[in-house]
Design an enzyme around this catalytic site. Structure first.
Site, mmCIF file in Angstrom:
data_model
loop_
_atom_site.group_PDB
_atom_site.id
_atom_site.type_symbol
_atom_site.label_atom_id
_atom_site.label_comp_id
_atom_site.label_asym_id
_atom_site.label_seq_id
_atom_site.Cartn_x
_atom_site.Cartn_y
_atom_site.Cartn_z
ATOM 1 N N GLY A 31 0.969 -1.176 -0.047
ATOM 2 C CA GLY A 31 -0.081 -0.003 -0.001
ATOM 3 C C GLY A 31 0.803 1.180 -0.113
ATOM 4 N N PHE A 32 0.220 2.460 0.142
ATOM 5 C CA PHE A 32 0.912 3.746 0.133
ATOM 6 C C PHE A 32 1.857 3.835 1.157
ATOM 7 C CE2 PHE A 32 -0.001 7.972 1.898
ATOM 8 C CZ PHE A 32 1.066 8.663 1.504
ATOM 9 N N ILE A 33 1.444 3.992 2.522
ATOM 10 C CA ILE A 33 2.462 4.002 3.589
ATOM 11 C C ILE A 33 3.358 2.696 3.566
ATOM 12 C CG2 ILE A 33 2.737 4.325 6.014
ATOM 13 C CD1 ILE A 33 0.057 5.474 6.276
ATOM 14 N N TYR A 37 -15.463 3.065 9.907
ATOM 15 C CA TYR A 37 -13.937 2.852 9.801
ATOM 16 C C TYR A 37 -13.296 3.227 11.034
ATOM 17 C CZ TYR A 37 -9.096 4.371 8.685
ATOM 18 O OH TYR A 37 -7.671 4.578 8.770
ATOM 19 N N LYS A 75 -11.329 0.693 13.802
ATOM 20 C CA LYS A 75 -9.857 0.938 14.122
ATOM 21 C C LYS A 75 -9.915 1.051 15.714
ATOM 22 C CE LYS A 75 -7.242 1.677 10.615
ATOM 23 N NZ LYS A 75 -5.964 0.595 10.259
HETATM 24 N N1 NAD Z 1 -3.038 7.110 4.355
HETATM 25 C C1 NAD Z 1 -3.543 7.920 5.551
HETATM 26 O O1 NAD Z 1 -3.913 9.157 5.646
HETATM 27 C C2 NAD Z 1 -3.821 7.089 6.927
HETATM 28 C C3 NAD Z 1 -4.584 7.821 8.100
HETATM 29 C C4 NAD Z 1 -4.550 7.043 9.164
HETATM 30 C C5 NAD Z 1 -4.476 5.598 9.367
HETATM 31 N N2 NAD Z 1 -4.001 5.130 8.212
HETATM 32 C C6 NAD Z 1 -3.705 3.667 8.265
HETATM 33 O O2 NAD Z 1 -2.506 3.065 7.793
HETATM 34 C C7 NAD Z 1 -2.709 1.842 7.151
HETATM 35 C C8 NAD Z 1 -2.054 2.013 5.770
HETATM 36 O O3 NAD Z 1 -2.720 2.914 5.152
HETATM 37 P P1 NAD Z 1 -2.617 3.493 3.443
HETATM 38 O O4 NAD Z 1 -2.858 4.736 3.204
HETATM 39 O O5 NAD Z 1 -1.163 2.782 3.101
HETATM 40 O O6 NAD Z 1 -3.779 2.368 2.842
HETATM 41 P P2 NAD Z 1 -3.460 1.465 1.514
HETATM 42 O O7 NAD Z 1 -4.689 0.913 1.304
HETATM 43 O O8 NAD Z 1 -2.351 1.954 0.581
HETATM 44 O O9 NAD Z 1 -2.742 0.124 2.181
HETATM 45 C C9 NAD Z 1 -3.300 -0.805 2.825
HETATM 46 C C10 NAD Z 1 -2.707 -2.220 2.269
HETATM 47 O O10 NAD Z 1 -3.347 -3.118 2.882
HETATM 48 C C11 NAD Z 1 -3.665 -4.356 2.057
HETATM 49 N N3 NAD Z 1 -4.812 -5.162 2.875
HETATM 50 C C12 NAD Z 1 -5.988 -4.743 3.215
HETATM 51 N N4 NAD Z 1 -6.576 -5.710 4.005
HETATM 52 C C13 NAD Z 1 -5.508 -6.744 3.936
HETATM 53 C C14 NAD Z 1 -5.735 -8.238 4.340
HETATM 54 N N5 NAD Z 1 -6.812 -8.810 4.971
HETATM 55 N N6 NAD Z 1 -4.486 -8.882 4.167
HETATM 56 C C15 NAD Z 1 -3.686 -8.384 3.417
HETATM 57 N N7 NAD Z 1 -3.467 -7.468 3.092
HETATM 58 C C16 NAD Z 1 -4.298 -6.539 3.058
HETATM 59 C C17 NAD Z 1 -4.133 -3.378 0.760
HETATM 60 O O11 NAD Z 1 -4.131 -4.495 -0.167
HETATM 61 C C18 NAD Z 1 -3.060 -2.412 0.837
HETATM 62 O O12 NAD Z 1 -2.081 -2.784 -0.117
HETATM 63 C C19 NAD Z 1 -4.116 1.625 7.158
HETATM 64 O O13 NAD Z 1 -4.207 0.786 8.223
HETATM 65 C C20 NAD Z 1 -5.006 3.034 7.432
HETATM 66 O O14 NAD Z 1 -6.105 2.686 8.007
HETATM 67 C C21 NAD Z 1 -3.903 5.677 6.917
#
Ligand code: NAD
Length: 348
Positions: free
Chosen positions: A43-45, A184, A188
């Site tokens: 994913g992104f982060i 959501y 969390k």
């Molecule tokens: N981006 C933000 O601003 C933000 C803010 C607060 C919290 N978060 C949290 O940070 C984390 C990463 O966020 P992100 O923006 O990179 O999201 P993202 O959707 O880009 O990355 C999440 C990754 O998790 C994978 N995934 C989801 N469910 C899965 C499962 N059951 N098994 C295996 N892989 C699975 C997805 O395929 C995806 O690649 C998440 O938990 C999100 O809730 C993000």
């Protein structure tokens, strides 16, 4: 007696892991490696974090199911950007409890950073039960597998959304009380609670990290800043929901630094806000964008259900425990993002 021996052993092991991590932070040329599993690493982060941890010498494995919340093709692109050895990528859905256990047992990592989740408030209103699956059940499977396999340090990616619509700002970690306003956020909050429960059950060092609106480059395409920039580059108008809202936008490099610091210095059982510590009003964000896109056209819409009015992190705990100190201003971050977007239009 047995328990105190195991506590003592686990304390010594934690000290050993911390010593290894500290050594790495002091001397990045060190060859000593720590084994880390990142869930949601495609994913992104996750892609930024994987890149960084590999760069400083850790041994990293990724678990990701390439969920189609947004394009799986884009996630494959992330993986190819990391230039990741394919053997270290496990394409598995964490909802599969047995496979999750088997991987963690096989890898026996020192630390697990659990980012995998379905993100996004809007979709959670349409499909709340999917969030019970991906954000709660998958977390239970992961944290349980880690406890069983003796993983010493578990970091859970939570969100600023757990604070709900609190009037008092900036938000301190203890202000969260479960009064959330979207599925959501409720998921969390629940997952945080399961992490604490398994930490107790397995005597595991757990840290909860509450991220505040993380942005770009390679930002998630459903989020405001990447969406705006992608439209503006095509001369399309943008839509905003609530012109007087505000967000604590946090640049990706600052978030990655905060996660890395937590690996080295996170105190057992603690929750940390990882934000910029500053709130940017929508009007200010539009001014910055207009500076880059003077012809910008904006449609003003009303608030969306589930969105909080404003977020603003109090980062004093992360500052004092971890030495966390975000440095990227919104002007600089948006400038970098636009530059990246112009060079990567095919990926937007
Ligand atoms: N981006 C933000 O601003 C933000 C803010 C607060 C919290 N978060 C949290 O940070 C984390 C990463 O966020 P992100 O923006 O990179 O999201 P993202 O959707 O880009 O990355 C999440 C990754 O998790 C994978 N995934 C989801 N469910 C899965 C499962 N059951 N098994 C295996 N892989 C699975 C997805 O395929 C995806 O690649 C998440 O938990 C999100 O809730 C993000």
């Amino acid at each position: 007696m047995l328990r105190s021996v195991s506590i003592c052993k686990s304390f010594l092991f934690s000290m050993h892991v911390c010593a290894k991590l500290n050594l790495l932070s002091k001397s990045q040329e060190s060859v000593m490696k720590v084994k880390i599993v990142i869930t949601g690493g495609a994913g992104f982060i996750g892609m930024h974090l994987t890149k960084r941890l590999l760069k400083v010498g850790h041994q990293v494995s990724i678990i990701d199911c390439f969920h189609t919340y947004y394009s799986a093709h884009r996630k494959k692109q992330h993986v190819s950007e990391i230039k990741f050895p394919t053997g270290d990528l496990y394409e598995v859905d964490l909802l599969d409890r047995d496979k999750t256990r088997a991987i963690i047992n096989e890898l026996k990592p020192d630390a697990v950073i659990h980012l995998a989740a379905l993100p996004g408030v809007a979709y959670s209103l349409e499909e709340p039960l999917k969030y019970v699956d991906y954000d709660i059940k998958a977390t239970i499977n992961m944290v349980e597998a880690c406890g069983e396999a003796g993983v010493k340090h578990f970091l859970f990616a939570s969100s600023s959304s757990v604070y709900g619509d609190k009037p008092g700002m900036p938000l301190k970690e203890e202000d969260a009380d479960g009064m959330t306003i979207s599925p959501y956020a409720a998921s969390k909050w629940s997952a945080e609670s399961f992490c604490h429960m398994y930490a107790h059950m397995y005597d595991m060092h757990v840290n909860i990290l509450r991220f505040f609106t993380v942005y770009d480059p390679w930002g998630r395409p459903d989020m405001a800043i990447p969406k705006f920039i992608s439209k503006l580059l095509k001369n399309e108008s943008i839509s905003i929901f609530g012109s007087d809202s505000g967000r604590d936008y946090t640049y990706i490099d600052d978030i990655i630094h905060g996660i890395e610091l937590t690996l080295h210095k996170g105190k057992r059982g603690e929750t940390y806000n990882l934000g910029s510590g500053r709130v940017v009003k929508m009007t200010r964000l539009l001014e910055i964008l207009r500076h880059h896109f003077p012809e910008m056209n904006v449609n003003y819409d009303t608030y969306r259900l589930g969105d909080v009015f404003s977020t603003h992190s109090d980062i004093s705990k992360a500052q004092s425990h971890l030495g966390y100190s975000p440095i990227t201003t919104i002007e600089e971050g948006i400038g970098n993002t636009i530059l990246w977007a112009k060079q990567n239009e095919k990926h937007l």
